[in-house]
Design an enzyme around this catalytic site. Structure first.
Site, PDB file in Angstrom:
ATOM      1  N   GLY A   8       7.141  12.795 -10.033  1.00 53.81           N
ATOM      2  CA  GLY A   8       6.915  14.042  -9.143  1.00 53.81           C
ATOM      3  C   GLY A   8       8.210  14.159  -8.279  1.00 53.81           C
ATOM      4  N   ALA A   9       9.347  13.886  -8.656  1.00 52.61           N
ATOM      5  CA  ALA A   9      10.411  13.639  -7.969  1.00 52.61           C
ATOM      6  C   ALA A   9      10.927  15.271  -6.924  1.00 52.61           C
ATOM      7  CB  ALA A   9      11.654  13.324  -8.806  1.00 52.61           C
ATOM      8  N   ALA A  14       8.035  13.749  -2.300  1.00 51.97           N
ATOM      9  CA  ALA A  14       8.913  12.868  -3.069  1.00 51.97           C
ATOM     10  C   ALA A  14      10.397  12.968  -2.701  1.00 51.97           C
ATOM     11  CB  ALA A  14       8.681  13.260  -4.541  1.00 51.97           C
ATOM     12  N   ARG A  33       8.857  17.097 -14.855  1.00 51.05           N
ATOM     13  CA  ARG A  33       8.148  17.636 -15.998  1.00 51.05           C
ATOM     14  C   ARG A  33       8.978  17.688 -17.182  1.00 51.05           C
ATOM     15  NH1 ARG A  33       3.117  21.173 -14.380  1.00 51.05           N
ATOM     16  NH2 ARG A  33       3.636  21.156 -12.227  1.00 51.05           N
ATOM     17  N   LEU A  61       2.147  13.878 -16.938  1.00 55.71           N
ATOM     18  CA  LEU A  61       0.884  13.251 -16.437  1.00 55.71           C
ATOM     19  C   LEU A  61      -0.357  13.148 -17.437  1.00 55.71           C
ATOM     20  CD1 LEU A  61       0.522  14.845 -12.634  1.00 55.71           C
ATOM     21  CD2 LEU A  61       1.133  12.546 -13.266  1.00 55.71           C
ATOM     22  N   ALA A  81       3.116  12.286  -7.894  1.00 52.82           N
ATOM     23  CA  ALA A  81       3.027  13.756  -8.755  1.00 52.82           C
ATOM     24  C   ALA A  81       1.549  14.009  -8.721  1.00 52.82           C
ATOM     25  CB  ALA A  81       3.555  13.682  -9.895  1.00 52.82           C
ATOM     26  N   LYS A 158      -8.194  14.832  -5.249  1.00 54.23           N
ATOM     27  CA  LYS A 158      -7.666  13.557  -4.676  1.00 54.23           C
ATOM     28  C   LYS A 158      -8.545  12.268  -4.527  1.00 54.23           C
ATOM     29  CE  LYS A 158      -3.777  13.205  -3.607  1.00 54.23           C
ATOM     30  NZ  LYS A 158      -2.739  13.039  -4.421  1.00 54.23           N
ATOM     31  N   PRO A 183      -2.038  10.791   3.756  1.00 48.31           N
ATOM     32  CA  PRO A 183      -1.780  11.461   4.893  1.00 48.31           C
ATOM     33  C   PRO A 183      -2.727  12.992   5.066  1.00 48.31           C
ATOM     34  CG  PRO A 183       0.054  11.332   3.100  1.00 48.31           C
ATOM     35  CD  PRO A 183      -1.290  10.836   2.614  1.00 48.31           C
TER      36      PRO A 183
HETATM   37  P1  NDP Z   1       4.474  19.403  -4.024  1.00 47.92           P
HETATM   38  O1  NDP Z   1       3.606  20.393  -4.563  1.00 47.92           O
HETATM   39  O2  NDP Z   1       5.710  19.779  -3.325  1.00 47.92           O
HETATM   40  O3  NDP Z   1       4.677  18.256  -5.326  1.00 47.92           O
HETATM   41  C1  NDP Z   1       4.053  17.854  -6.271  1.00 47.92           C
HETATM   42  C2  NDP Z   1       4.828  17.223  -7.313  1.00 47.92           C
HETATM   43  O4  NDP Z   1       3.681  16.883  -8.374  1.00 47.92           O
HETATM   44  C3  NDP Z   1       5.874  18.108  -8.007  1.00 47.92           C
HETATM   45  O5  NDP Z   1       6.767  17.258  -8.307  1.00 47.92           O
HETATM   46  C4  NDP Z   1       5.170  18.849  -9.205  1.00 47.92           C
HETATM   47  O6  NDP Z   1       6.059  19.004 -10.297  1.00 47.92           O
HETATM   48  C5  NDP Z   1       4.279  17.512  -9.502  1.00 47.92           C
HETATM   49  N1  NDP Z   1       3.083  18.163 -10.291  1.00 47.92           N
HETATM   50  C6  NDP Z   1       2.299  18.919  -9.794  1.00 47.92           C
HETATM   51  N2  NDP Z   1       1.392  19.321 -10.935  1.00 47.92           N
HETATM   52  C7  NDP Z   1       1.721  18.600 -11.952  1.00 47.92           C
HETATM   53  C8  NDP Z   1       1.128  18.441 -13.277  1.00 47.92           C
HETATM   54  N3  NDP Z   1       0.158  19.181 -13.758  1.00 47.92           N
HETATM   55  N4  NDP Z   1       2.069  17.598 -14.115  1.00 47.92           N
HETATM   56  C9  NDP Z   1       3.132  17.199 -13.791  1.00 47.92           C
HETATM   57  N5  NDP Z   1       3.573  17.048 -12.409  1.00 47.92           N
HETATM   58  C10 NDP Z   1       2.951  17.763 -11.716  1.00 47.92           C
HETATM   59  O7  NDP Z   1       3.280  18.593  -3.020  1.00 47.92           O
HETATM   60  P2  NDP Z   1       3.681  17.549  -2.041  1.00 47.92           P
HETATM   61  O8  NDP Z   1       4.930  16.975  -2.050  1.00 47.92           O
HETATM   62  O9  NDP Z   1       3.113  18.291  -0.843  1.00 47.92           O
HETATM   63  O10 NDP Z   1       2.668  16.556  -2.652  1.00 47.92           O
HETATM   64  C11 NDP Z   1       2.966  15.202  -2.986  1.00 47.92           C
HETATM   65  C12 NDP Z   1       1.838  14.322  -2.904  1.00 47.92           C
HETATM   66  O11 NDP Z   1       1.352  14.259  -1.732  1.00 47.92           O
HETATM   67  C13 NDP Z   1       0.689  15.003  -3.885  1.00 47.92           C
HETATM   68  O12 NDP Z   1      -0.113  13.884  -4.680  1.00 47.92           O
HETATM   69  C14 NDP Z   1      -0.287  15.507  -2.890  1.00 47.92           C
HETATM   70  O13 NDP Z   1      -1.623  15.612  -3.246  1.00 47.92           O
HETATM   71  C15 NDP Z   1      -0.204  14.731  -1.703  1.00 47.92           C
HETATM   72  N6  NDP Z   1      -0.451  15.102  -0.298  1.00 47.92           N
HETATM   73  C16 NDP Z   1       0.060  16.227   0.087  1.00 47.92           C
HETATM   74  C17 NDP Z   1      -0.294  16.579   1.356  1.00 47.92           C
HETATM   75  C18 NDP Z   1       0.626  17.722   1.989  1.00 47.92           C
HETATM   76  O14 NDP Z   1       0.072  18.189   3.112  1.00 47.92           O
HETATM   77  N7  NDP Z   1       1.637  18.417   1.378  1.00 47.92           N
HETATM   78  C19 NDP Z   1      -1.104  15.857   2.169  1.00 47.92           C
HETATM   79  C20 NDP Z   1      -1.811  14.799   1.696  1.00 47.92           C
HETATM   80  C21 NDP Z   1      -1.393  14.305   0.267  1.00 47.92           C
HETATM   81  P3  NDP Z   1       6.862  20.544 -10.327  1.00 47.92           P
HETATM   82  O15 NDP Z   1       7.752  20.455  -9.534  1.00 47.92           O
HETATM   83  O16 NDP Z   1       7.227  20.242 -11.783  1.00 47.92           O
HETATM   84  O17 NDP Z   1       5.563  21.505 -10.310  1.00 47.92           O
END
Ligand code: NDP
Length: 343
Positions: A8-9, A14, A33, A61, A81, A158, A183
């Protein structure tokens, strides 16, 4: 550790983590993706060190084996991701399947790759509780057992994903070890124009989306601290188990007061005080008019104060948290730069 795969770069957390890994001299394999539109990843390929040490690889995924190529030869994997949205049409297909099956697929690919020594999964405070209770100080021993497909479905995704990860470790006994970072709400400057769900809380306050000041208390943590927590979890040999990752709590009233002091042009900050007993009843009734995930969030959080103990991450990983008032100010300045809120 030399080569790290980050799933999920493009994500908010990330991308900061990749920037930090590159800064520390690591080689990074980031999964996306699709590589069809290079402009969608230009902010990553422009990072210092990216030209020499960042490689982007496609992986899905929900496709078993999809991560094999990305993980081949890596020393560690940061699995980040996962969909982060509060309301979806189909909670099973849109949230739980990518979170849970995605985690298992990534772990299966890791188990097939002899070089992988450690996997760090980005879990969440959502896997710890979905209904904070101020009489309980949450620790790494707590688990969210209340969420479901209809009650806080993102939280459910989660909690189920992290459970699946620990269960994989127990049943498959792979050669690598697993660490989870949990977090709370992550805020701060973004490397992309994309407004993340958690930063949107602040943008919504500034834009006047809330009818008033609600009895909400949030636990925030700076995205730069969360990125560092993941890197330290790779670098600290004795890191083990789960790590709650959060700065202090802050009430919506305190956040509004801080935002008022920032004098954002065109801000429509709430002023009606609903952070009292009558207001909370009104908000809970009104919550039934909100989209499913937002409604259940309000019903399980209004009037509740989270309390948690982050001494484990501070002690084991040596992490200290930024003052969240600075993080809020930095986040809003950055949202202004990207045009999400006024200047
Ligand atoms: P973002 O929405 O910014 O990033 C999510 C990433 O996951 C993106 O790269 C996205 O890809 C990828 N992704 C989402 N859905 C899919 C899918 N169905 N298939 C493939 N890739 C997918 O979220 P965050 O950076 O905030 O979150 C990153 C992680 O941290 C997640 O696991 C989230 O649950 C967790 N988290 C976040 C918190 C927050 O407050 N932000 C708090 C606690 C945990 P694409 O760019 O292609 O959509």
């Amino acid at each position: 550790m030399q080569t790290i795969c980050v799933t999920g770069a493009t994500g908010f957390i990330a991308s900061h983590t990749i920037a930090l890994l590159l800064d520390r001299g690591y080689h990074v394999r980031g999964t996306v993706r699709s590589l069809a539109r290079p402009d969608a990843h230009a902010f990553l390929t422009a990072l210092p060190g990216a030209a020499e040490r960042l490689e982007l690889v496609e992986a899905q995924l929900l496709e078993p084996g999809s991560f094999d190529a990305a993980i081949a030869g890596c020393d560690a994997v940061l699995h980040m991701a996962s969909p982060y949205v509060m309301s979806v049409a189909d909670a099973q297909a849109d949230l739980v399947d990518p979170a849970v099956k995605g985690t298992v697929n990534v772990l299966q690919s890791c188990a097939r790759t002899a070089s992988v020594q450690r996997v760090v999964v980005t879990s969440s405070m959502a896997a710890v509780t979905d209904e904070p209770d101020q009489s309980v100080v949450l620790t790494e021993a707590d688990w969210n057992t209340r969420s479901s497909l209809v009650r806080n479905p993102y939280y459910f995704s989660k909690a189920e994903a992290e459970r699946a990860a620990w269960s994989f470790m127990e049943t498959q006994k792979p050669a690598f070890d697993l660490v989870a970072i949990n977090p709370f709400i992550v805020i701060g400057p973004s490397l992309t124009a994309q407004l993340n769900t958690s930063n949107a809380i602040l943008a919504d306050l500034v834009k006047g989306t809330y009818p008033g000041i609600l009895a909400l208390t949030w636990g925030f943590v700076d995205v730069r601290d969360v990125a560092l927590a993941h890197v330290l979890a790779l670098e600290t040999h004795q890191a083990a188990g789960r790590y709650l990752c959060a700065g202090n709590t802050i009430t919506m009233r305190e956040v509004v007061s801080l935002l008022r002091g920032l004098n954002v042009t065109g801000a429509r900050l709430p002023s009606l005080g609903l952070d009292n007993a009558v207001g909370s009843v009104a908000v809970k009734l009104m919550s039934y008019t909100q989209p499913g995930g937002v409604g259940s969030y309000l019903r399980s959080h209004v009037g509740r104060v989270p309390r948690y103990d982050t001494s484990k991450i501070q002690r084991d990983l040596g992490l200290s948290f930024r003052d969240i008032r600075i993080s809020i100010a930095d986040a809003v300045a950055d949202m202004s730069r990207w045009g999400h809120v006024g200047r």
